[in-house]
Design a protein around this motif. Sequence first.
Motif: not given
Ligand code: URA
Length: 333
Positions: A154-158, A237-239, A241-245, A272-276, A297-302
């Motif tokens: 899958g994909t994730s935020g690094g 959640c993508f937003y 719950w992952q600490g996004r602003v 990394n952070i994802e949802m499963e 990881a599609l991006l660096n969340r830091l």
């Molecule tokens: N998928 C996620 O759940 N989080 C991300 O930041 C990127 C992909």
Amino acid sequence: MAYRERTIGYHIPDQLPEAVNPWMNMDISDFLYHLWFDNHGKGLEGSWYEWKTLQEVFGDVTHVCMGGSPDRAQRFANTLHKDTYNISGNITVDPIWKTERFSLHKVWKTISVSHGMGMSSMSILLHEVSKMLYYAKWCDENRLRDEVSFIRMGTSGGLWGEEGEWLWVKAGTVVISESGVDEEGEERNTVWKNGQRWEYPTKLDEDLRQQISAANITEEVGKKINTVLWKTMGSGCFYEWQGRVDGFFDPGYTEEDKMKYLQELYDKGVRNIEMESGYFAAFCLRAGIPGAIVCVALLNRLQWDQVDASILPDISENAEKIVLNYLRKVQAI
Ligand code: URA
Ligand code: R2B
């Protein structure tokens, strides 16, 4: 009694793997609703599989490779097919039966299937695919456990450090998870049954993880891909719950709060952070099926919250490349 209720108010497993549902051995019709066929193959009418039993169609399965989207499952099935049969050019591996909920393809001994987004969606797929394979393996749970592995790609935020640190890596890095952790950074997956809390451990199979990591070989994956073997947070959640602003609401926390939280996760070994991941890892342990999670990881969340679509074509298949090479090595395709 396989479970113990703790005085602190939640249930934990006494033994793993768990016993399978005795209901499955009663040879009554079991309709796998989201796959749209039953344990006797009923529901496959009109498809290529109409006259076959589940044993004939899926009895030889060794790997179930799962990705979030139907497109990803389709692309991976096409690639597997071309690789297995040494075919060039365009090829489309038709999904098996209905695709409203999940898109399931089979190429030789490997299944490529979509699981949707989040643990709720994935949980349905895991229950039904596992039941399907249990029936296909002649209702022999030892055969299921010995012969099959589950891999999530899958994909994730690094989450990673500054340039210059050994852990500094760019988008495109693949995290091969050691475990799935929850939003508190704990290796634990919570399942609610009849309004009560049950907690399961979430370590992933060490052997499978090492084998997949060893398949990251320059000549075969094209260009050696950066990999990290550490923990993954599976979030609800993508937003928020992952600490996004950058969600719809004013988040109710500051950029500093977010950075503090992400740094705490990093300090606990999360990369990394994802949802499963939490549900997937716990399910594999409960079922006794080796499981691995391999996410790019599609991006660096830091650094930031938004995904840069322009870099995706170069990196989004990195997890699949490594898994494809792993499958080649174990001759599952
Ligand atoms: N998928 C996620 O759940 N989080 C991300 O930041 C990127 C992909
Ligand atoms: C990664 O990407 C999806 C959200 O964009 C989700 O399924 C996940 O785990």
